[in-house]
Structure formats: structure tokens, C-alpha cells
Write an enzyme that holds these catalytic residues in place. Structure first.
Site, mmCIF file in Angstrom:
data_model
loop_
_atom_site.group_PDB
_atom_site.id
_atom_site.type_symbol
_atom_site.label_atom_id
_atom_site.label_comp_id
_atom_site.label_asym_id
_atom_site.label_seq_id
_atom_site.Cartn_x
_atom_site.Cartn_y
_atom_site.Cartn_z
ATOM 1 C CG LEU A 1 23.172 66.898 76.270
ATOM 2 C CD1 LEU A 1 22.935 67.640 77.574
ATOM 3 C CD2 LEU A 1 22.134 67.313 75.238
ATOM 4 C CB ILE B 1 32.577 68.146 71.593
ATOM 5 C CG1 ILE B 1 32.373 66.907 70.720
ATOM 6 C CG2 ILE B 1 33.010 69.340 70.754
ATOM 7 C CD1 ILE B 1 33.552 66.494 69.894
ATOM 8 C CD GLU C 1 33.463 63.397 78.630
ATOM 9 O OE1 GLU C 1 34.487 63.384 77.905
ATOM 10 O OE2 GLU C 1 32.359 62.993 78.235
ATOM 11 C CB CYS D 1 42.908 46.062 61.766
ATOM 12 S SG CYS D 1 43.487 45.029 63.115
ATOM 13 C CG MET E 1 46.918 43.620 55.792
ATOM 14 S SD MET E 1 48.409 43.630 56.803
ATOM 15 C CE MET E 1 48.469 41.936 57.371
ATOM 16 C CG HIS F 1 43.311 49.951 64.407
ATOM 17 N ND1 HIS F 1 42.095 49.785 63.787
ATOM 18 C CD2 HIS F 1 43.594 48.777 65.015
ATOM 19 C CE1 HIS F 1 41.642 48.562 64.020
ATOM 20 N NE2 HIS F 1 42.538 47.924 64.762
ATOM 21 C CD GLU G 1 41.600 53.152 62.595
ATOM 22 O OE1 GLU G 1 42.560 52.971 61.821
ATOM 23 O OE2 GLU G 1 40.925 52.219 63.075
HETATM 24 N N1 GLN Z 1 39.616 40.245 64.142
HETATM 25 C C1 GLN Z 1 40.956 40.486 63.691
HETATM 26 C C2 GLN Z 1 41.971 40.082 64.735
HETATM 27 O O1 GLN Z 1 41.657 39.894 65.864
HETATM 28 C C3 GLN Z 1 41.141 41.933 63.298
HETATM 29 C C4 GLN Z 1 40.970 42.887 64.443
HETATM 30 C C5 GLN Z 1 40.717 44.297 64.016
HETATM 31 O O2 GLN Z 1 40.375 44.562 62.878
HETATM 32 N N2 GLN Z 1 40.882 45.234 64.934
HETATM 33 O O3 GLN Z 1 43.136 39.944 64.455
#
Ligand code: GLN
Length: 535
Positions: free
Chosen positions: A15, A19, A141, A383, A386, A509, A511
Site C-alpha cells: 500500500l 513511501i 516502519e 558491478c 563492469m 553501486h 545508484e
Molecule cells: N556477482 C558479482 C560479484 O559477486 C557481482 C555482484 C553485483 O553485481 N552486485 O562480485
């Protein structure tokens, strides 16, 4: 001393409790209060790190390396504060810690019981968040739905917490659903009524009800909920469906939810600073053009698995005045022999390969990466994204035909991605990845340096395997640039390929650090390049 807001959920999951909690926190922050957020998850896993994305969606990682529920991503994006290990507590964590204390003999001969030992441990985690964050207000939460067996001890702990702190220091928000029934064409309050009764049976009277519905409630429905729920009418806050989640705080603000909370706490109701957020919504609602980005993953039917990546793309889109259309590409489908890559990527102005674990679908991701490189389509690898870029480059440019990662092929002769020495002795899977913030030094004169405009950065990690430095020279000779390095451990953090308009990939990461009002530099540059490619 902190004050505490608890957000529970009734009727069903999904729900938008996360947020709701984030929006309340944003509004209180907008009033000048220091806020901190916490999520309690009633499952027995110690953390979601070992769970499949199918079970749980994405695992969000905090700066201090805690693997957490994806709601923490919403929290950080809304309140723009770094959370930490006190922010995600599970039943697994609570029970482990109680059992550990029992084994140590801390309980001096007592019989260990759910009440008071487990409930005390839960309350301590709430107090700990208050004390260690130094926040004025902590928003906690509770995952799951009222009435779940798993969550019942957490609810009991909240009841006790209120008894200890009183209503001047605690505030209960309960989110429910008011469904619209087609045929009889009316909104139904019974699920909300039942869920409030369920909560009261556990000893908790909500102070505010947040009602999720697809149309406005109207006065008669509100009166009914008020009467049966024992809630003043003005304390029923409507959460009518929206297209853009960032709209919710403003909708709540118009119904004065933060004033209701501050009044109960006896705290000054100051002016709200929300102009920056209103500007954001204005931007989001008026995006001019659309751009297609391909996201190549193996859980594409399950968008929650890539939640922060999707949000980070959107944030960069806001800056470039672009609506992001994601072309979800199933990596396994790319492995089929008759697969038409030209058709799949026809409209894409950028290709993104996000993180992932395990062998399934990896060859498809490598193919997508090769397509981006050879067709000069902007590429962003995150990750695993790459790692596949390195494998692709080693195989197709350096002609190391059997190049792979130790993760996918244990006996591989050319593991361009390999396990670090210290990872080789690890037995437990949970909590043993390279996690959280690590420093990265950026090479001057590279595209990466231009993007970040910094010599040193901190980024969040979640992986086990690393680039194998043995192959560095060979790849460098063919034009790959290692533009970011973690110097203390000599680990590759970022690569780029300058013989391409935009080919950048990182071991971390990014993001997780993107914010709606402040896109992450790598996403910003990627969407910028995609925009150019369009022209
Ligand atoms: N599987 C890869 C590693 O363990 C990349 C992990 C990921 O993309 N978070 O290094």
C-alpha cells in the site's frame, strides 16, 4: 530525547507504507527537525542479503555496509540523510542477539521468553536509533501487515514502548486500503475498520489513519472511518493513487499530517520549507521528451529488483528534462541463437547492465555489452555490469577467448575476474561480501575525472569478485583505461573505453547515492551521452 513515530500497515501489503513513512519524515525535516528512519522486518533472515530478488526485490546497501530492505532506498532518497546499521532490524537479528546473550550468560539464570526478552531487545533497537542518531524524531516502519504471526512481537513491543514513553513522545500512523468496488460503485470502509480493530486488539490505538484509495473518500466515508476507528476526522489522511511517488509528501502536507504529529509532541509548528520539493514535482510533471534506455537483467519481470537503478535513471532524466522509458531486456533471451539484437536495441540510446549474481543470463549480458561497444551506444555497467564489460573486452578485443569470472567458471584458465585472497577462506554467505563505502582514486585526464570533477570519491559496494590485476597491462594495451582505483588494496573500481562515445563501468553501486534533486554523476553523464546519441 527523541520522539518516535511508528508506521504500521493493515489490510494488505504493497500500500506504500514505505513511501508514507518517507513522506512524513520529509515533512518533519521540512519543518526544521532532525529526522532518522528505521525499518523493522519481521522475517527470520538476519538481513535480506541472502534472499533472492524474487523474494525481496533489491537489497539496498548503506554507507556503513549494511544490507537492507529496499524501503531504506526510499528513505534516503526522500530525506537525503545517510542511514546505517541501526536502520534495518529483522526478527533474525533480534533473536540472534538474544540467543548470543543467553549463551554468554548475560541473563543470569533467567528463563528466556518472548516477553520480556525479545520485546526488550526490540525496544532497545528503537531507543538505540534515537540515541545514536541524535535525531529529534525517529520514524520507524514495521514491515508486514497487522495480524501477521511474525510481526506480533514487534507490535507488542510498540505497545510497551508507548507505555514507557506516553503519547507526548510516541505517535502511531496506520496505513490501510479503502477499495472501490465496481458494480456497486462505492468505496468500502470495512477492511479499514477491521484492521483498526486488529491493531487495537494488540493494544495500539492509531493516532492517524492513512487511507490508500483510487478516488477521494468524501465526507461520509471519512465520518464512518472516524466513528468506527475512534479517530478524529482531520486525522484521516488520504493517499489517493498518484503517478509520481514524489507527489505524496505534498499531498500529505496539504492535509497537515506533520502539524498533527508536532502538536501531539508539543513541538513548535514552524514554517515548512518545501519549495525545493515542489520544484522537483513541477519538473517531473513537465518533462518534455522521452528517451529509451535498455536495462539488461535476469529479473526483468520484477522491477523491484532494480528499484534504485530505475530511480537513478529517472533522477538523471529530470536534470536533462527527459522521461526515461526503460526497455526491459531479458539477458537469457539474448543467448538464443536466432535472437535479433538490432531489433531489441533498435530504439535504445543507452544500454545499462546492472548488478547480479550467478551464472544464469551472463552470456546474454556479455552480448549486450559487445553490442553497445561495437555499435557505439552509450554503455553504463554497474558491478556485474563492469565485470561483463571486462570479460567482453578480454574475449573480443584482446582475444583471450576463454576469459571469464571465477564466479561462473571455477576452473577457468583466464579468470579476468577473480576471487580476492581474503574471500577464499570465507564459509558463510551472509554479510561477507565487500560491503559499503570504499574510497576510489580517480585518474586525472580521464572521462571519469571529468564526470566526477574530483580526485577521490566514496562509493558503496556489494560484491565478492574483483578485476584480476594480472590482465591489466594486456587490456590497457588495447585501449581500456582503468580510471578508478582503490589504492589501499589496489583494486579496480572504474573502467572506461575512450575509443567510444561513452563506455563507463564501475565495480560499485552508484545508484544507491542518487537523489531526485541531485542525480549521481555517472547516471547524469550516461543520460547526457544518451541524449547526444539521440541527436
Ligand atoms: N556477482 C558479482 C560479484 O559477486 C557481482 C555482484 C553485483 O553485481 N552486485 O562480485
Amino acid at each position: 530525547m527523541a520522539k518516535y513515530v511508528f508506521v504500521t500497515g493493515g489490510v494488505c501489503s504493497g500500500l506504500g507504507k514505505g513511501i508514507t513513512a518517507s513522506s512524513i519524515a520529509l515533512l518533519l525535516k521540512g519543518k526544521g527537525y532532525k529526522v532518522f528512519m528505521q525499518k523493522f522486518d519481521p522475517y527470520m533472515n538476519v538481513d535480506p542479503g541472502t534472499m533472492s530478488p524474487i523474494q525481496h526485490g533489491e537489497v539496498f546497501v548503506t554507507a556503513d555496509g549494511c544490507e537492507t530492505d529496499l524501503d531504506l532506498g526510499h528513505y534516503e532518497r526522500f530525506i537525503d540523510e545517510e542511514l546505517n546499521y541501526t536502520s534495518n532490524i529483522t526478527n533474525g537479528k533480534i533473536y540472534s542477539s538474544v540467543i548470543e546473550k543467553e549463551r554468554r550468560g548475560d541473563y543470569l539464570g533467567a528463563t528466556i521468553q518472548i516477553v520480556p526478552h525479545i520485546s526488550n531487545e526490540i525496544k532497545n533497537k528503537i531507543y538505540e536509533a534515537g540515541a545514536s542518531s541524535g535525531a529529534d524524531i525517529v520514524i520507524t516502519e514495521i514491515g508486514g501487515t497487522v495480524g501477521d504471526i511474525e510481526g506480533s512481537v514487534m507490535m507488542e513491543s510498540l505497545r510497551q514502548f508507548k507505555m514507557e514513553q506516553g503519547s507526548a513522545n510516541t505517535f502511531f500512523v496506520h496505513t490501510t486500503l479503502v477499495p472501490y468496488i465496481f458494480g456497486s460503485n462505492e468505496l468500502k470502509t470495512k477492511p479499514t475498520q477491521s484492521s483498526i480493530i486488529e491493531l487495537r486488539r494488540l493494544g495500539i490505538q492509531p493516532d492517524v489513519i492513512v487511507t490508500r484509495s483510487n478516488i477521494e473518500l468524501g465526507d461520509a466515508i471519512k465520518s464512518k472511518i472516524s466513528l468506527f476507528g475512534n479517530i478524529p476526522k482531520q486525522n484521516i489522511i488520504e493517499a489517493v493513487d498518484v503517478n509520481n511517488i514524489y507527489q505524496i509528501p505534498i499531498n500529505f502536507h496539504r492535509q497537515h499530517i506533520e502539524d498533527i504529529i508536532l502538536e501531539q509532541f508539543g513541538l513548535p509548528i514552524t514554517d515548512s520549507h518545501l519549495k525545493y520539493w515542489e520544484d522537483l514535482i513541477n519538473t517531473v510533471d513537465n518533462l518534455k521528451n522521452e528517451i529509451e534506455i535498455s536495462l539488461v537483467g535476469k529479473y526483468i519481470e520484477l522491477h523491484d529488483a532494480y528499484l534504485s537503478v530505475m530511480e537513478a535513471l529517472k533522477h538523471a532524466g529530470y536534470k536533462h528534462n527527459l522521461k526515461i522509458h526503460i526497455n526491459w531486456v531479458d539477458s537469457e533471451s539474448l543467448e538464443k541463437e536466432n535472437c535479433d539484437l538490432n531489433a531489441i536495441f533498435k530504439n535504445s540510446k543507452g544500454i545499462l547492465v546492472p548488478g547480479g549474481f550467478g551464472h544464469r543470463g551472463v552470456e546474454g549480458k556479455i552480448k549486450a555489452c559487445e553490442y553497445a561497444r561495437t555499435h557505439k551506444i552509450p554503455y553504463l555497467g554497474l558491478c556485474l555490469g563492469m565485470q561483463v564489460a571486462v570479460i567482453e573486452f578480454a574475449r573480443n578485443v584482446c582475444h583471450i577467448e576463454d576469459a571469464s569470472s571465477r564466479e561462473f567458471n571455477e576452473t577457468c584458465k583466464n579468470p579476468v575476474i577473480d576471487l580476492m585472497a581474503e574471500q577464499k577462506t570465507i564459509i558463510n554467505m551472509g554479510g561477507t561480501l565487500r560491503l559499503g563505502n570504499y574510497e576510489c582514486t580517480i585518474k586525472k585526464g580521464t572521462l571519469t575525472h571529468k564526470i566526477y570533477d574530483a580526485d577521490k570519491i566514496l562509493e558503496r559496494h556489494r560484491h565478492r569478485y574483483e578485476f584480476n590485476n594480472k590482465y591489466k597491462e594486456e587490456l590497457e594495451n588495447k585501449g581500456l583505461v582503468f580510471s578508478g582505483i582503490n589504492e589501499p588494496s589496489n583494486l579496480v573500481e572504474i573502467i572506461e573505453y575512450p575509443r567510444h562515445p561513452f563506455f563507463v563501468a564501475c565495480q560499485f553501486h552508484p545508484e544507491f547515492k542518487s537523489r531526485p534533486t541531485r542525480p549521481h554523476p555517472l547516471f547524469d553523464a550516461f543520460i547526457g551521452a544518451a541524449k547526444k546519441y539521440k541527436k
